[in-house]
Design a protein around this motif. Structure first.
Motif, PDB file in Angstrom:
ATOM      1  N   ARG A  46       0.840  -1.208   0.000  1.00  0.00           N
ATOM      2  CA  ARG A  46       0.000   0.000   0.000  1.00  0.00           C
ATOM      3  C   ARG A  46       0.874   1.256   0.000  1.00  0.00           C
ATOM      4  O   ARG A  46       0.612   2.205  -0.732  1.00  0.00           O
ATOM      5  CB  ARG A  46      -0.932  -0.028   1.204  1.00  0.00           C
ATOM      6  CG  ARG A  46      -1.961   1.087   1.202  1.00  0.00           C
ATOM      7  CD  ARG A  46      -3.054   0.843   2.225  1.00  0.00           C
ATOM      8  NE  ARG A  46      -2.530   0.739   3.574  1.00  0.00           N
ATOM      9  CZ  ARG A  46      -2.391  -0.404   4.258  1.00  0.00           C
ATOM     10  NH1 ARG A  46      -2.756  -1.551   3.712  1.00  0.00           N
ATOM     11  NH2 ARG A  46      -1.898  -0.418   5.484  1.00  0.00           N
ATOM     12  N   ASP A  64     -10.593   4.046  -5.751  1.00  0.00           N
ATOM     13  CA  ASP A  64      -9.998   2.912  -5.038  1.00  0.00           C
ATOM     14  C   ASP A  64     -10.771   1.681  -5.495  1.00  0.00           C
ATOM     15  O   ASP A  64     -11.830   1.351  -4.959  1.00  0.00           O
ATOM     16  CB  ASP A  64     -10.098   3.115  -3.531  1.00  0.00           C
ATOM     17  CG  ASP A  64      -9.343   2.061  -2.742  1.00  0.00           C
ATOM     18  OD1 ASP A  64      -8.778   1.146  -3.367  1.00  0.00           O
ATOM     19  OD2 ASP A  64      -9.331   2.140  -1.501  1.00  0.00           O
ATOM     20  N   CYS A  67     -11.703  -1.692  -2.878  1.00  0.00           N
ATOM     21  CA  CYS A  67     -11.255  -1.004  -1.660  1.00  0.00           C
ATOM     22  C   CYS A  67     -11.160  -1.915  -0.447  1.00  0.00           C
ATOM     23  O   CYS A  67     -10.508  -1.574   0.544  1.00  0.00           O
ATOM     24  CB  CYS A  67     -12.180   0.170  -1.346  1.00  0.00           C
ATOM     25  SG  CYS A  67     -13.877  -0.304  -0.884  1.00  0.00           S
ATOM     26  N   GLY A  70     -10.930  -0.819   3.408  1.00  0.00           N
ATOM     27  CA  GLY A  70     -10.802   0.630   3.391  1.00  0.00           C
ATOM     28  C   GLY A  70      -9.499   1.240   3.857  1.00  0.00           C
ATOM     29  O   GLY A  70      -9.432   2.455   4.050  1.00  0.00           O
ATOM     30  N   THR A  73      -8.296   3.582   1.114  1.00  0.00           N
ATOM     31  CA  THR A  73      -9.269   4.675   1.044  1.00  0.00           C
ATOM     32  C   THR A  73      -8.969   5.737   2.088  1.00  0.00           C
ATOM     33  O   THR A  73      -8.931   6.942   1.783  1.00  0.00           O
ATOM     34  CB  THR A  73     -10.695   4.125   1.253  1.00  0.00           C
ATOM     35  OG1 THR A  73     -11.017   3.215   0.199  1.00  0.00           O
ATOM     36  CG2 THR A  73     -11.712   5.249   1.276  1.00  0.00           C
ATOM     37  N   VAL A  83     -12.218  10.532  -2.929  1.00  0.00           N
ATOM     38  CA  VAL A  83     -12.108   9.104  -3.223  1.00  0.00           C
ATOM     39  C   VAL A  83     -13.478   8.484  -3.494  1.00  0.00           C
ATOM     40  O   VAL A  83     -14.432   8.712  -2.746  1.00  0.00           O
ATOM     41  CB  VAL A  83     -11.447   8.349  -2.043  1.00  0.00           C
ATOM     42  CG1 VAL A  83     -11.197   6.894  -2.416  1.00  0.00           C
ATOM     43  CG2 VAL A  83     -10.148   9.027  -1.620  1.00  0.00           C
ATOM     44  N   ALA A  85     -14.679   4.803  -3.397  1.00  0.00           N
ATOM     45  CA  ALA A  85     -14.218   3.496  -2.925  1.00  0.00           C
ATOM     46  C   ALA A  85     -15.250   2.445  -3.294  1.00  0.00           C
ATOM     47  O   ALA A  85     -16.377   2.470  -2.797  1.00  0.00           O
ATOM     48  CB  ALA A  85     -14.002   3.528  -1.413  1.00  0.00           C
ATOM     49  N   ASP A  87     -16.094  -1.827  -4.047  1.00  0.00           N
ATOM     50  CA  ASP A  87     -15.679  -3.213  -3.886  1.00  0.00           C
ATOM     51  C   ASP A  87     -16.827  -4.122  -4.286  1.00  0.00           C
ATOM     52  O   ASP A  87     -18.003  -3.751  -4.142  1.00  0.00           O
ATOM     53  CB  ASP A  87     -15.262  -3.500  -2.444  1.00  0.00           C
ATOM     54  CG  ASP A  87     -14.409  -4.767  -2.342  1.00  0.00           C
ATOM     55  OD1 ASP A  87     -13.164  -4.640  -2.366  1.00  0.00           O
ATOM     56  OD2 ASP A  87     -14.977  -5.872  -2.264  1.00  0.00           O
ATOM     57  N   ALA A  96     -15.471  -0.891   5.622  1.00  0.00           N
ATOM     58  CA  ALA A  96     -14.686   0.291   5.261  1.00  0.00           C
ATOM     59  C   ALA A  96     -15.408   1.573   5.652  1.00  0.00           C
ATOM     60  O   ALA A  96     -14.797   2.520   6.177  1.00  0.00           O
ATOM     61  CB  ALA A  96     -14.394   0.282   3.762  1.00  0.00           C
ATOM     62  N   SER A 131      -6.644  -6.354  -6.735  1.00  0.00           N
ATOM     63  CA  SER A 131      -8.007  -6.490  -7.261  1.00  0.00           C
ATOM     64  C   SER A 131      -8.037  -7.235  -8.590  1.00  0.00           C
ATOM     65  O   SER A 131      -9.084  -7.740  -8.979  1.00  0.00           O
ATOM     66  CB  SER A 131      -8.647  -5.115  -7.453  1.00  0.00           C
ATOM     67  OG  SER A 131      -8.598  -4.359  -6.273  1.00  0.00           O
TER      68      SER A 131
END
Length: 223
Positions: A46, A64, A67, A70, A73, A83, A85, A87, A96, A131
């Motif tokens: 990260r 993101d 995400c 989080g 994020t 942002v 975010a 997922d 998150a 991802s």
């Protein structure tokens, strides 16, 4: 396996099978020694990805993509970014959302669903940490094309590098599939992936992070 089929398997794993595991892994709670190496590796990755972004993110629009719980994020928002975010797992998105400090909530929009959806809007940069590690080179190319079409700057993402250890694990997973197994990572050699995506843009190698069982390669895609 198609992109849609892989995405469905990833959603099932993270939203139904492994939510509690990932909630714990991405917290400060005690974990096993093996999972601690994964936690440390993810922290280092990260930081590596964040370091590839401009220092000044004030008002910069960042997607993101994937995400999770989080962590990325929150760090993006703390640096001033606006942002989005997203997922595939609504459960992780809720974690998150609940973890995000109150003073950062005005900078983050949460969504659950496909990270490639055009409905998410346009961005200056995209980060996609771990991802795309379950997808083929062709699917990654298509994903980068879709994301970069709505992004003025870079798409920073990770892949599982093609190492002897990961290739052994990959072949073992192909030979002995289990219904409860996590989605199988597909290893990629950065040079080969660069050739796959060259019709759309260029890849820059940002380096590899290895920490116990965590092995991941960071790449930067630009049109």
């Amino acid at each position: 396996m198609t992109y849609d089929a892989t995405r469905a398997r990833v959603e099932d794993y993270f939203d139904r099978t492994a939510t509690r595991t990932w909630e714990r892994l991405t917290s400060d709670a005690p974990v096993s020694r093996i999972r601690e190496t994964v936690r440390q590796g993810r922290d280092r990755m990260r930081a590596r990805m964040l370091g590839a972004l401009p220092r000044d993110l004030d008002g910069v629009r960042v997607l993101d993509a994937g995400c999770g719980a989080g962590q990325m994020t929150a760090e993006l928002a703390a640096r001033g970014a606006l942002v989005t975010a997203v997922d595939i797992s609504p459960s992780l998105v809720e974690i998150a959302r609940n973890r995000l400090p109150a003073d950062l909530q005005g900078r983050v929009t949460f969504a659950s669903g496909d990270m490639l959806s055009a409905h998410l809007g346009d961005f200056d940069h995209v980060v996609a940490m771990d991802s795309l590690i379950y997808y083929t080179g062709a699917d990654i190319h298509a994903a980068l094309a879709a994301l970069s079409a709505r992004t003025s700057g870079s798409v920073i993402f990770t892949v599982a590098p093609r190492t002897p250890l990961l290739m052994t694990m990959w072949y073992a997973g192909k030979m002995f599939p289990r219904s409860d197994r996590s989605p199988i990572m597909i290893p990629h050699a950065p040079a080969t992936l660069a050739q796959t995506v060259r019709a759309t843009g260029a890849l820059r190698d940002l380096g590899r992070i290895t920490s116990g069982f965590y092995i991941s390669q960071a790449l930067e895609f630009t049109k």
